[in-house]
Write a protein that holds these residues in place. Structure first.
Motif, mmCIF file in Angstrom:
data_model
loop_
_atom_site.group_PDB
_atom_site.id
_atom_site.type_symbol
_atom_site.label_atom_id
_atom_site.label_comp_id
_atom_site.label_asym_id
_atom_site.label_seq_id
_atom_site.Cartn_x
_atom_site.Cartn_y
_atom_site.Cartn_z
ATOM 1 N N TYR A 156 0.769 -1.286 -0.034
ATOM 2 C CA TYR A 156 -0.133 -0.176 -0.013
ATOM 3 C C TYR A 156 0.777 1.376 -0.054
ATOM 4 C CZ TYR A 156 -3.128 3.731 1.748
ATOM 5 O OH TYR A 156 -3.834 4.772 2.005
ATOM 6 N N ARG A 160 1.395 3.790 -3.257
ATOM 7 C CA ARG A 160 0.975 4.991 -3.113
ATOM 8 C C ARG A 160 2.076 6.087 -3.656
ATOM 9 N NH1 ARG A 160 -2.783 7.705 1.060
ATOM 10 N NH2 ARG A 160 -2.763 9.166 -0.408
ATOM 11 N N LYS A 166 1.231 -0.858 -13.800
ATOM 12 C CA LYS A 166 0.264 -1.429 -13.293
ATOM 13 C C LYS A 166 0.333 -2.978 -13.293
ATOM 14 C CE LYS A 166 -2.528 1.976 -12.989
ATOM 15 N NZ LYS A 166 -3.031 2.503 -11.620
ATOM 16 N N GLU A 169 -4.284 -4.720 -14.387
ATOM 17 C CA GLU A 169 -5.187 -3.371 -14.316
ATOM 18 C C GLU A 169 -6.663 -4.009 -14.742
ATOM 19 O OE1 GLU A 169 -5.586 0.962 -16.140
ATOM 20 O OE2 GLU A 169 -3.919 -0.353 -16.886
ATOM 21 N N LYS A 174 -5.589 -0.761 -9.156
ATOM 22 C CA LYS A 174 -4.852 -0.117 -7.900
ATOM 23 C C LYS A 174 -3.472 -0.617 -7.837
ATOM 24 C CE LYS A 174 -8.432 2.601 -5.951
ATOM 25 N NZ LYS A 174 -8.941 3.017 -4.818
#
Length: 268
Positions: A156, A160, A166, A169, A174
């Motif tokens: 995570y 970010r 990707k 995707e 995300k």
């Protein structure tokens, strides 16, 4: 965000408490989570498919029998031969479908079986980690979850801040390769630290366990995303405010737990 944080903290406290309060609490707690996860799966399929109506009652009974048999065997209440009594539960799925007035009986049977394989069997393997050296030891399943949480947190944070490429995707827009590598690094660091306190495994064994969890935990996450996208839903359930359902919280466990069990069976 506040609700999500409170739910997460309370759930982690309850989860860790289930490990520390002994084998019976651990056993019953994860049996309950497995059956709630199975119920979520059946709810997703039944609510979003016009042609499928799973046999939820029999499926949950079969899942409970499977997990209950594993518990009683590990607690030395029954022998392995008694587990053969579970076979009638399998045939029960077929003959009860004869009396249900549905348009796609074999589709119903198939999805009922799939729910058990997808949502209950992995939790059985995870549960067996607690007894992998012959007696109850919480360090193996708790260590598993710590490495899984470390992987999720690292993925995570790295995703970010650094994520550009990707990963898959079509099913999870995300997720990125950068996030996955970040999850791997944090999980490996956690494995190194664990090896200093959880002495049941050598450092390299915790490291390999970490790699298995990161790789197949990512596949598990993508698979659950594929399930939800197939039926056009955001969360598998709403039992955990701010977090969705149990399948959402344990998706990384579903494909990695059986492989971690096999690896630890070899090394332990």
């Amino acid at each position: 965000m506040k609700t999500r944080a409170i739910t997460g903290i309370v759930f982690v406290i309850v989860l860790v408490g289930s490990f520390l309060l002994g084998p019976w609490v651990f056993s019953l707690f994860f049996a309950l989570i497995a059956l709630l996860s199975l119920n979520e799966f059946y709810g997703i399929v039944d609510s979003n498919s016009e042609k499928i109506s799973t046999n939820r009652v029999v499926g949950i009974a079969a899942g409970a029998g499977l997990f209950g048999g594993a518990i009683l065997f590990q607690m030395h209440v029954i022998t392995s031969s008694v587990l053969l009594a579970l076979i009638p539960l399998i045939t029960l799925l077929f003959w009860t479908e004869l009396f249900r007035k549905t348009g796609n009986p074999f589709g119903n049977i198939a999805f009922t079986f799939l729910g058990i394989i997808y949502a209950v069997v992995p939790f059985v393997f995870f549960y067996l980690l607690g007894f992998i050296d012959g007696s109850y030891d919480y360090q193996y399943p708790l260590g598993f979850l710590i490495l899984l949480w470390a992987s999720d947190t690292g993925a995570y944070l790295a995703g970010r801040s650094l994520g550009k490429t990707k990963l898959f995707e079509r099913h999870s827009p995300k997720k990125t390769w950068e996030g996955s590598f970040g999850g791997l690094l944090i999980s490996l660091l956690a494995a190194f630290i664990l090896s200093r306190y959880f002495v049941g495994l050598e450092t390299w064994e915790w490291m390999i366990t970490s790699v298995i969890i990161v790789v197949f935990g990512t596949y598990g996450d993508l698979t659950e995303s594929m399930l939800k996208r197939s039926y056009g839903i955001k969360d598998s359930g709403n039992i955990l405010p701010g977090h969705g359902g149990f399948l959402d919280r344990f998706d990384g466990l579903l494909l990695s737990a059986p492989l971690v069990y096999l690896f630890l069976m070899w090394v332990v």
